[in-house]
Scaffold this motif. Structure first.
Motif, PDB file in Angstrom:
ATOM      1  N   PHE A 136       0.833  -1.203   0.000  1.00  0.00           N
ATOM      2  CA  PHE A 136       0.000   0.000   0.000  1.00  0.00           C
ATOM      3  C   PHE A 136       0.867   1.251   0.000  1.00  0.00           C
ATOM      4  CE2 PHE A 136      -2.449   3.424   1.937  1.00  0.00           C
ATOM      5  CZ  PHE A 136      -3.612   3.381   1.194  1.00  0.00           C
ATOM      6  N   ARG A 137       1.908   1.246   0.828  1.00  0.00           N
ATOM      7  CA  ARG A 137       2.777   2.419   0.945  1.00  0.00           C
ATOM      8  C   ARG A 137       3.535   2.705  -0.346  1.00  0.00           C
ATOM      9  NH1 ARG A 137       5.760   0.470   4.377  1.00  0.00           N
ATOM     10  NH2 ARG A 137       7.681   0.105   3.212  1.00  0.00           N
ATOM     11  N   LEU A 138       3.998   1.650  -1.001  1.00  0.00           N
ATOM     12  CA  LEU A 138       4.854   1.831  -2.175  1.00  0.00           C
ATOM     13  C   LEU A 138       4.087   1.934  -3.494  1.00  0.00           C
ATOM     14  CD1 LEU A 138       7.714  -0.688  -1.302  1.00  0.00           C
ATOM     15  CD2 LEU A 138       7.700   1.794  -0.971  1.00  0.00           C
ATOM     16  N   LYS A 139       2.977   1.210  -3.612  1.00  0.00           N
ATOM     17  CA  LYS A 139       2.311   1.105  -4.907  1.00  0.00           C
ATOM     18  C   LYS A 139       0.942   1.783  -4.979  1.00  0.00           C
ATOM     19  CE  LYS A 139       5.610  -1.532  -6.540  1.00  0.00           C
ATOM     20  NZ  LYS A 139       6.518  -1.050  -7.608  1.00  0.00           N
ATOM     21  N   ILE A 140       0.189   1.754  -3.892  1.00  0.00           N
ATOM     22  CA  ILE A 140      -1.198   2.219  -3.950  1.00  0.00           C
ATOM     23  C   ILE A 140      -1.347   3.663  -3.479  1.00  0.00           C
ATOM     24  CG2 ILE A 140      -3.551   1.804  -3.127  1.00  0.00           C
ATOM     25  CD1 ILE A 140      -2.795  -1.170  -2.860  1.00  0.00           C
ATOM     26  N   SER A 141      -0.822   3.951  -2.297  1.00  0.00           N
ATOM     27  CA  SER A 141      -0.988   5.289  -1.724  1.00  0.00           C
ATOM     28  C   SER A 141      -0.449   6.413  -2.609  1.00  0.00           C
ATOM     29  CB  SER A 141      -0.333   5.349  -0.337  1.00  0.00           C
ATOM     30  OG  SER A 141      -0.502   6.622   0.237  1.00  0.00           O
ATOM     31  N   PRO A 142       0.740   6.250  -3.224  1.00  0.00           N
ATOM     32  CA  PRO A 142       1.237   7.347  -4.078  1.00  0.00           C
ATOM     33  C   PRO A 142       0.314   7.673  -5.249  1.00  0.00           C
ATOM     34  CG  PRO A 142       3.010   5.810  -3.555  1.00  0.00           C
ATOM     35  CD  PRO A 142       1.735   5.167  -3.101  1.00  0.00           C
ATOM     36  N   GLU A 143      -0.497   6.718  -5.669  1.00  0.00           N
ATOM     37  CA  GLU A 143      -1.361   6.916  -6.834  1.00  0.00           C
ATOM     38  C   GLU A 143      -2.741   7.457  -6.463  1.00  0.00           C
ATOM     39  OE1 GLU A 143      -0.257   6.528  -9.885  1.00  0.00           O
ATOM     40  OE2 GLU A 143       1.693   5.770  -9.237  1.00  0.00           O
ATOM     41  N   ILE A 144      -3.350   6.911  -5.399  1.00  0.00           N
ATOM     42  CA  ILE A 144      -4.742   7.280  -5.094  1.00  0.00           C
ATOM     43  C   ILE A 144      -4.964   7.600  -3.619  1.00  0.00           C
ATOM     44  CG2 ILE A 144      -5.685   5.928  -7.009  1.00  0.00           C
ATOM     45  CD1 ILE A 144      -6.436   3.771  -4.931  1.00  0.00           C
ATOM     46  N   GLY A 145      -3.900   7.694  -2.838  1.00  0.00           N
ATOM     47  CA  GLY A 145      -4.042   7.883  -1.396  1.00  0.00           C
ATOM     48  C   GLY A 145      -4.868   9.092  -1.005  1.00  0.00           C
ATOM     49  N   ASN A 146      -4.751  10.183  -1.753  1.00  0.00           N
ATOM     50  CA  ASN A 146      -5.466  11.417  -1.417  1.00  0.00           C
ATOM     51  C   ASN A 146      -6.845  11.512  -2.068  1.00  0.00           C
ATOM     52  OD1 ASN A 146      -3.368  12.435   0.193  1.00  0.00           O
ATOM     53  ND2 ASN A 146      -2.291  13.245  -1.599  1.00  0.00           N
ATOM     54  N   MET A 147      -7.189  10.529  -2.887  1.00  0.00           N
ATOM     55  CA  MET A 147      -8.504  10.546  -3.532  1.00  0.00           C
ATOM     56  C   MET A 147      -9.598  10.174  -2.541  1.00  0.00           C
ATOM     57  SD  MET A 147      -8.017   8.811  -7.299  1.00  0.00           S
ATOM     58  CE  MET A 147      -9.766   9.056  -7.649  1.00  0.00           C
ATOM     59  N   LYS A 148     -10.768  10.758  -2.723  1.00  0.00           N
ATOM     60  CA  LYS A 148     -11.918  10.341  -1.927  1.00  0.00           C
ATOM     61  C   LYS A 148     -12.355   8.955  -2.391  1.00  0.00           C
ATOM     62  CE  LYS A 148     -13.787  14.900  -0.751  1.00  0.00           C
ATOM     63  NZ  LYS A 148     -12.604  15.671  -1.174  1.00  0.00           N
ATOM     64  N   MET A 149     -12.750   8.128  -1.455  1.00  0.00           N
ATOM     65  CA  MET A 149     -13.133   6.753  -1.773  1.00  0.00           C
ATOM     66  C   MET A 149     -14.232   6.703  -2.827  1.00  0.00           C
ATOM     67  SD  MET A 149     -11.465   4.298  -0.137  1.00  0.00           S
ATOM     68  CE  MET A 149     -12.597   2.920   0.066  1.00  0.00           C
ATOM     69  N   ILE A 150     -15.199   7.598  -2.732  1.00  0.00           N
ATOM     70  CA  ILE A 150     -16.335   7.556  -3.657  1.00  0.00           C
ATOM     71  C   ILE A 150     -15.943   7.979  -5.071  1.00  0.00           C
ATOM     72  CG2 ILE A 150     -18.036   7.944  -1.839  1.00  0.00           C
ATOM     73  CD1 ILE A 150     -18.184  10.871  -2.797  1.00  0.00           C
ATOM     74  N   LYS A 151     -14.753   8.553  -5.230  1.00  0.00           N
ATOM     75  CA  LYS A 151     -14.305   9.012  -6.542  1.00  0.00           C
ATOM     76  C   LYS A 151     -13.442   7.981  -7.270  1.00  0.00           C
ATOM     77  CE  LYS A 151     -16.092  13.189  -6.297  1.00  0.00           C
ATOM     78  NZ  LYS A 151     -17.177  13.614  -7.218  1.00  0.00           N
ATOM     79  N   VAL A 152     -13.057   6.918  -6.573  1.00  0.00           N
ATOM     80  CA  VAL A 152     -12.160   5.927  -7.172  1.00  0.00           C
ATOM     81  C   VAL A 152     -12.924   5.070  -8.180  1.00  0.00           C
ATOM     82  CG1 VAL A 152     -10.655   3.959  -6.737  1.00  0.00           C
ATOM     83  CG2 VAL A 152     -10.708   5.862  -5.113  1.00  0.00           C
ATOM     84  N   LEU A 153     -12.377   4.983  -9.373  1.00  0.00           N
ATOM     85  CA  LEU A 153     -12.979   4.195 -10.449  1.00  0.00           C
ATOM     86  C   LEU A 153     -12.085   3.005 -10.800  1.00  0.00           C
ATOM     87  CD1 LEU A 153     -14.032   7.128 -12.818  1.00  0.00           C
ATOM     88  CD2 LEU A 153     -15.484   5.894 -11.184  1.00  0.00           C
TER      89      LEU A 153
END
Length: 377
Positions: A96-113
């Protein structure tokens, strides 16, 4: 009834603001007052109909402001801590720290597609990394749906396949390849690890966690009851070795010893001192300094053997200690061992896992099958 700026009635819960825009008010299914805005009256009416539909189908969120980073912390502490091993939790945190958070960590959950998540998958080179990313995302959003943070799980149909994956899966080793590997690892402590896995199909953690009291010469079996894992101490933040039970109940098993297995163990017993770790428990494999074998050290050593081979054989395939487990299982299938029996030997929970991973087909088996078919005519 709301009105526009000229005093005309617009309908229930709709007004026209001083700036000319229209505003519609509604109460969501959680009892919260919400508003929608539009440039025209029809825009707002459509938005209100959409919100009414979402309310009736439970498609709206209980918290539209929570970000992916924030939800990961909730998911981890609520649904994973004390429910999975520390090593598993550490792998989740790392991916999560290396691959996921840098890409979508600051996005709101309801906005993730789905497209946002697929892009994360596409950036990962190793198939194992892609599999772990998908596993974390799928479970992360699964609990988000159950907790009414999001309406749908955008991770359900992520595709981890790549056109070059077929080559990356070629971890089965031929007899000639095994002979070359053994030759180049002749003076290395990893050679006997390769040999033992090739004779037993044990996982690398099970091999490094093997103790002499697990060797039952009377019954002629190896009792697989534990594995050695590397985990981070939550207090000191340092990496330490711990003895854990196998990955699953199926991992606890007895493996009959071949003559080659007993010869390997005899050589190890005679040629080196064994380490006491933990107290009163003698580990079969240890370093020259009489310290436990770290999995990372074994992987690095295996990589050095591979690089050494490639100096003389530039196209030599990639391999790891796990390749020998893969080869053991594939050879068992080729020898006619029933998949259900193999499942028991290698410690899989599900027979489908055994079938999917290890039921390869040799080229000569294809010719034999066609010969059999021809002789039936």
């Amino acid at each position: 009834m709301g009105k526009n700026l000229k005093g005309k009635e617009l309908g229930k819960n709709i007004i026209q603001r001083k700036d000319g825009r229209y505003q519609g008010r509604y109460i969501d299914r959680f009892g919260k007052r919400k508003s929608v805005y539009g440039e025209t009256l029809n825009d707002v009416r459509k938005l209100l109909r959409d919100k009414e539909y979402e309310n009736s189908r439970n498609l709206n969120s209980s918290d539209e402001t929570i970000t992916v980073d924030q939800w990961y912390s909730v998911w981890r502490d609520t649904f994973k801590v004390n429910k999975c091993r520390n090593t598993t939790l550490e792998s989740y945190d790392r991916i999560f720290r290396l691959k996921i958070s840098p890409e979508i960590g600051n996005m709101k959950m309801i906005k993730v597609l789905p497209i946002h998540l697929q892009r994360i998958i596409n950036k990962a080179d190793a198939k194992g990394t892609r599999e772990l990313i998908r596993a974390v995302l799928t479970n992360l959003f699964k609990y988000a749906v159950a907790s009414e943070v999001v309406a749908k799980n955008p991770a359900l149909n992520l595709d981890i396949r790549r056109i070059d994956d077929e080559d990356s899966e070629a971890t089965f080793l031929t007899d000639d390849e095994i002979q070359i590997i053994m030759k180049y690892s002749e003076n290395s402590c990893i050679k006997n690890i390769y040999r033992l896995i090739l004779q037993t199909g044990m996982r690398i953690g099970e091999v490094t966690g093997l103790t002499w009291d697990n060797i039952d010469y009377e019954k002629n079996v190896i009792h697989v009851v534990q594995q050695l894992v590397t985990t981070k101490d939550p207090k000191t933040k340092k990496w330490v070795l711990e003895v854990h039970k196998p990955k699953s109940k199926a991992g606890i098993r007895d493996i009959p010893m071949t003559k080659e297995t007993k010869e390997i163990l005899r050589e190890l017993r005679e040629d080196k001192d064994v380490i006491k770790f933990p107290k009163n428990s003698e580990f079969v494999f240890a370093t020259r300094n009489n310290t436990p074998q770290y999995r990372a050290s074994i992987s690095k050593l295996s990589d050095r053997i591979r690089d050494k081979i490639r100096q003389d054989y530039p196209d030599f395939k990639n391999f790891s200690p796990h390749s020998f487990r893969h080869t053991f299982a594939t050879k068992m299938i080729a020898a006619g061992v029933k998949p259900k029996v193999l499942q028991k030997i290698i410690g899989h929970n599900q027979i489908q896992t055994t079938m999917d991973l290890y039921c390869h087909v040799y080229d000569d088996q294809i010719y034999e099958a066609m010969d059999t078919f021809e002789n039936m005519a």
